[in-house]
Design a protein around this motif. Structure first.
Motif, PDB file in Angstrom:
ATOM      1  N   SER A   1      23.690   1.454  24.268  1.00 44.83           N
ATOM      2  CA  SER A   1      22.305   1.181  24.119  1.00 44.83           C
ATOM      3  C   SER A   1      21.791  -0.143  24.467  1.00 44.83           C
ATOM      4  CB  SER A   1      21.781   1.278  22.793  1.00 44.83           C
ATOM      5  OG  SER A   1      22.044   2.843  22.121  1.00 44.83           O
ATOM      6  N   LYS A   2      20.569  -0.433  24.718  1.00 49.30           N
ATOM      7  CA  LYS A   2      20.081  -1.969  24.953  1.00 49.30           C
ATOM      8  C   LYS A   2      18.685  -1.896  24.643  1.00 49.30           C
ATOM      9  CE  LYS A   2      18.836  -0.264  29.642  1.00 49.30           C
ATOM     10  NZ  LYS A   2      19.096  -0.166  31.171  1.00 49.30           N
ATOM     11  N   LEU A   3      18.269  -3.179  24.191  1.00 48.61           N
ATOM     12  CA  LEU A   3      17.130  -3.533  23.570  1.00 48.61           C
ATOM     13  C   LEU A   3      16.391  -4.065  24.674  1.00 48.61           C
ATOM     14  CD1 LEU A   3      18.262  -5.635  20.528  1.00 48.61           C
ATOM     15  CD2 LEU A   3      18.102  -3.355  20.793  1.00 48.61           C
ATOM     16  N   ILE A   4      14.923  -3.538  24.762  1.00 46.91           N
ATOM     17  CA  ILE A   4      14.191  -3.953  25.882  1.00 46.91           C
ATOM     18  C   ILE A   4      13.302  -5.149  24.841  1.00 46.91           C
ATOM     19  CG2 ILE A   4      12.467  -3.675  27.697  1.00 46.91           C
ATOM     20  CD1 ILE A   4      15.182  -2.140  27.893  1.00 46.91           C
ATOM     21  N   CYS A   5      13.527  -6.474  25.235  1.00 51.69           N
ATOM     22  CA  CYS A   5      12.760  -7.328  24.323  1.00 51.69           C
ATOM     23  C   CYS A   5      11.835  -8.240  25.515  1.00 51.69           C
ATOM     24  CB  CYS A   5      13.883  -8.687  24.241  1.00 51.69           C
ATOM     25  SG  CYS A   5      15.092  -7.655  23.015  1.00 51.69           S
ATOM     26  N   SER A   6      10.691  -8.925  24.770  1.00 54.46           N
ATOM     27  CA  SER A   6       9.754  -9.374  25.679  1.00 54.46           C
ATOM     28  C   SER A   6       9.280 -10.508  24.908  1.00 54.46           C
ATOM     29  CB  SER A   6       8.522  -8.770  26.095  1.00 54.46           C
ATOM     30  OG  SER A   6       7.560  -9.494  26.384  1.00 54.46           O
ATOM     31  N   ASP A   7       9.051 -11.753  25.328  1.00 53.48           N
ATOM     32  CA  ASP A   7       8.385 -12.985  24.883  1.00 53.48           C
ATOM     33  C   ASP A   7       7.099 -13.019  25.246  1.00 53.48           C
ATOM     34  OD1 ASP A   7       8.626 -13.838  27.538  1.00 53.48           O
ATOM     35  OD2 ASP A   7       9.693 -15.627  26.937  1.00 53.48           O
ATOM     36  N   GLY A   8       6.613 -11.831  25.887  1.00 48.39           N
ATOM     37  CA  GLY A   8       5.122 -12.117  26.233  1.00 48.39           C
ATOM     38  C   GLY A   8       4.943 -12.447  27.890  1.00 48.39           C
ATOM     39  N   LYS A   9       6.301 -13.283  28.276  1.00 47.58           N
ATOM     40  CA  LYS A   9       6.121 -13.583  29.664  1.00 47.58           C
ATOM     41  C   LYS A   9       7.142 -12.472  30.725  1.00 47.58           C
ATOM     42  CE  LYS A   9       5.978 -18.207  28.793  1.00 47.58           C
ATOM     43  NZ  LYS A   9       5.312 -18.021  27.444  1.00 47.58           N
ATOM     44  N   LYS A  10       8.367 -12.797  30.112  1.00 47.00           N
ATOM     45  CA  LYS A  10       9.579 -11.823  30.653  1.00 47.00           C
ATOM     46  C   LYS A  10      10.170 -10.956  29.812  1.00 47.00           C
ATOM     47  CE  LYS A  10      13.074 -15.287  30.620  1.00 47.00           C
ATOM     48  NZ  LYS A  10      13.723 -16.707  30.994  1.00 47.00           N
ATOM     49  N   VAL A  11      10.555  -9.789  30.624  1.00 44.52           N
ATOM     50  CA  VAL A  11      11.184  -8.974  29.766  1.00 44.52           C
ATOM     51  C   VAL A  11      12.678  -9.007  30.199  1.00 44.52           C
ATOM     52  CG1 VAL A  11      11.640  -6.269  29.486  1.00 44.52           C
ATOM     53  CG2 VAL A  11       9.364  -7.221  29.915  1.00 44.52           C
ATOM     54  N   ILE A  12      13.548  -8.957  29.007  1.00 51.19           N
ATOM     55  CA  ILE A  12      14.940  -8.970  29.086  1.00 51.19           C
ATOM     56  C   ILE A  12      15.493  -7.783  28.411  1.00 51.19           C
ATOM     57  CG2 ILE A  12      16.958 -10.297  28.279  1.00 51.19           C
ATOM     58  CD1 ILE A  12      15.244 -12.791  28.532  1.00 51.19           C
ATOM     59  N   GLU A  13      16.792  -7.279  29.161  1.00 52.29           N
ATOM     60  CA  GLU A  13      17.491  -6.382  28.461  1.00 52.29           C
ATOM     61  C   GLU A  13      18.679  -6.667  27.817  1.00 52.29           C
ATOM     62  OE1 GLU A  13      18.126  -3.084  31.253  1.00 52.29           O
ATOM     63  OE2 GLU A  13      16.007  -2.679  31.659  1.00 52.29           O
ATOM     64  N   ILE A  14      19.088  -6.286  26.385  1.00 49.83           N
ATOM     65  CA  ILE A  14      20.136  -6.930  25.576  1.00 49.83           C
ATOM     66  C   ILE A  14      21.053  -5.676  25.532  1.00 49.83           C
ATOM     67  CG2 ILE A  14      20.983  -8.092  23.688  1.00 49.83           C
ATOM     68  CD1 ILE A  14      18.461  -9.778  24.083  1.00 49.83           C
ATOM     69  N   ASP A  15      22.230  -5.896  25.582  1.00 47.58           N
ATOM     70  CA  ASP A  15      23.302  -4.603  25.273  1.00 47.58           C
ATOM     71  C   ASP A  15      23.503  -4.837  23.975  1.00 47.58           C
ATOM     72  OD1 ASP A  15      24.194  -2.549  26.621  1.00 47.58           O
ATOM     73  OD2 ASP A  15      26.351  -3.360  26.531  1.00 47.58           O
ATOM     74  N   ALA A  16      23.422  -3.782  23.259  1.00 45.27           N
ATOM     75  CA  ALA A  16      24.117  -3.584  21.674  1.00 45.27           C
ATOM     76  C   ALA A  16      24.657  -2.061  21.438  1.00 45.27           C
ATOM     77  CB  ALA A  16      22.457  -3.556  20.945  1.00 45.27           C
ATOM     78  N   ARG A  17      25.304  -2.291  20.288  1.00 46.40           N
ATOM     79  CA  ARG A  17      25.794  -0.899  19.784  1.00 46.40           C
ATOM     80  C   ARG A  17      24.709  -0.056  19.530  1.00 46.40           C
ATOM     81  NH1 ARG A  17      29.735  -1.814  15.007  1.00 46.40           N
ATOM     82  NH2 ARG A  17      27.902  -2.655  14.094  1.00 46.40           N
ATOM     83  N   THR A  18      24.700   1.369  19.496  1.00 43.05           N
ATOM     84  CA  THR A  18      23.694   2.090  18.942  1.00 43.05           C
ATOM     85  C   THR A  18      23.265   1.964  17.723  1.00 43.05           C
ATOM     86  OG1 THR A  18      24.301   3.488  20.841  1.00 43.05           O
ATOM     87  CG2 THR A  18      22.939   4.666  19.232  1.00 43.05           C
ATOM     88  N   SER A  19      24.278   1.781  16.843  1.00 44.10           N
ATOM     89  CA  SER A  19      23.854   1.811  15.248  1.00 44.10           C
ATOM     90  C   SER A  19      22.981   0.464  15.067  1.00 44.10           C
ATOM     91  CB  SER A  19      24.940   1.943  14.505  1.00 44.10           C
ATOM     92  OG  SER A  19      26.139   0.858  14.932  1.00 44.10           O
ATOM     93  N   ASP A  20      23.653  -0.657  15.663  1.00 45.99           N
ATOM     94  CA  ASP A  20      22.529  -1.978  15.571  1.00 45.99           C
ATOM     95  C   ASP A  20      21.213  -1.843  16.285  1.00 45.99           C
ATOM     96  OD1 ASP A  20      24.518  -3.134  14.282  1.00 45.99           O
ATOM     97  OD2 ASP A  20      25.679  -3.906  16.042  1.00 45.99           O
ATOM     98  N   ALA A  21      21.269  -1.106  17.560  1.00 45.73           N
ATOM     99  CA  ALA A  21      20.049  -0.905  18.048  1.00 45.73           C
ATOM    100  C   ALA A  21      19.095  -0.297  17.249  1.00 45.73           C
ATOM    101  CB  ALA A  21      20.292  -0.223  19.598  1.00 45.73           C
ATOM    102  N   ILE A  22      19.351   0.760  16.471  1.00 49.91           N
ATOM    103  CA  ILE A  22      18.449   1.724  15.913  1.00 49.91           C
ATOM    104  C   ILE A  22      18.079   0.905  14.542  1.00 49.91           C
ATOM    105  CG2 ILE A  22      18.298   3.892  14.367  1.00 49.91           C
ATOM    106  CD1 ILE A  22      19.135   4.623  17.418  1.00 49.91           C
ATOM    107  N   ALA A  23      19.156   0.136  13.878  1.00 45.64           N
ATOM    108  CA  ALA A  23      18.754  -0.724  12.709  1.00 45.64           C
ATOM    109  C   ALA A  23      17.472  -1.785  13.335  1.00 45.64           C
ATOM    110  CB  ALA A  23      20.081  -1.594  12.209  1.00 45.64           C
ATOM    111  N   VAL A  24      17.858  -2.362  14.294  1.00 46.62           N
ATOM    112  CA  VAL A  24      16.742  -3.191  14.835  1.00 46.62           C
ATOM    113  C   VAL A  24      15.382  -2.363  15.086  1.00 46.62           C
ATOM    114  CG1 VAL A  24      16.142  -4.541  16.863  1.00 46.62           C
ATOM    115  CG2 VAL A  24      18.432  -5.005  15.894  1.00 46.62           C
ATOM    116  N   ALA A  25      15.436  -1.414  15.959  1.00 43.40           N
ATOM    117  CA  ALA A  25      14.409  -0.344  16.341  1.00 43.40           C
ATOM    118  C   ALA A  25      13.466  -0.140  14.902  1.00 43.40           C
ATOM    119  CB  ALA A  25      14.605   0.588  16.751  1.00 43.40           C
TER     120      ALA A  25
END
Length: 203
Positions: free
Chosen positions: A94-118
């Motif tokens: 899995s990956k998290l699609i993150c943004s600071d309003g200016k640029k979008v960055i993809e960050i790799d994550a374990r799926t369980s962590d990604a869902i807990a963050v989602a």
């Protein structure tokens, strides 16, 4: 790109003990617009981290995923969505699609962590068609047919003991037990006590 890479939105359908691995949990995701379910085996720590947020319980100290959210918010980084983008040898990537309003960055994550963050950022969960078609389970009719099969733990089977013996306690005793459970970080126990309190309010 083809239909294989079509993005499909998923919801969390359930979380239960895993039948296949003791001490593990099955997190079941379901396609929003269809009948397929994606079961993912995760550890108990991650299962707890997801359950706490879904149940809107506040742990006495922030868990790792809460910390991640606070850090993100402090620096104005928002997680826009998470994508379960690959499946290799039974492991979901899995990956998290993150943004600071200016640029979008993809960050790799374990799926369980990604869902807990989602669930903490309240952001959508997606996967691709090729993953759902290879690892998905089609549900006929009742959504929880599959979940019933996973629950092999005896305490889950009998409604009488589901409240874990809290029925005999008074409301005040239940409230103090709830505080204790939260302090000990026994979130499953806390959920059961909370359910019993809600049951009393309802009756």
């Amino acid at each position: 790109m083809g239909n294989d890479m079509k993005k499909i939105k998923l919801d969390i359908v359930g979380l239960s003990y895993s039948q296949t691995q003791s001490g593990a949990y099955a997190l079941v995701l379901g396609e929003v617009s269809g009948r397929r379910r994606l079961p993912i085996i995760i550890g108990s720590f991650e299962a707890q981290a997801i359950a706490i947020e879904i149940e809107k319980m506040t742990p006495s100290r922030p868990l790792t995923h809460d910390l991640f959210k606070s850090l993100g918010q402090a620096y104005h980084i928002n997680v826009q969505e998470i994508i379960i983008y690959n499946l290799v040898d039974g492991i979901f990537y899995s990956k998290l699609i993150c943004s600071d309003g200016k640029k979008v960055i993809e960050i790799d994550a374990r799926t369980s962590d990604a869902i807990a963050v989602a669930v903490r950022f309240d952001c959508p969960i997606y996967t691709y068609e090729f993953i759902l078609s290879s690892a998905g389970i089609v549900i006929e009719g009742n959504d929880f047919v599959y979940l019933e099969n996973i629950n092999e733990t005896p305490e889950e089977k009998t409604p009488a003991s589901a409240s874990g013996g809290f029925t005999a306690l008074s409301v005040d005793e239940l409230k103090s037990k709830l505080q204790e459970a939260l302090a000990e970080e026994s979130y499953e126990k806390a959920a059961k006590i909370r359910d019993e309190l809600n049951r009393r309010k309802a009756s």
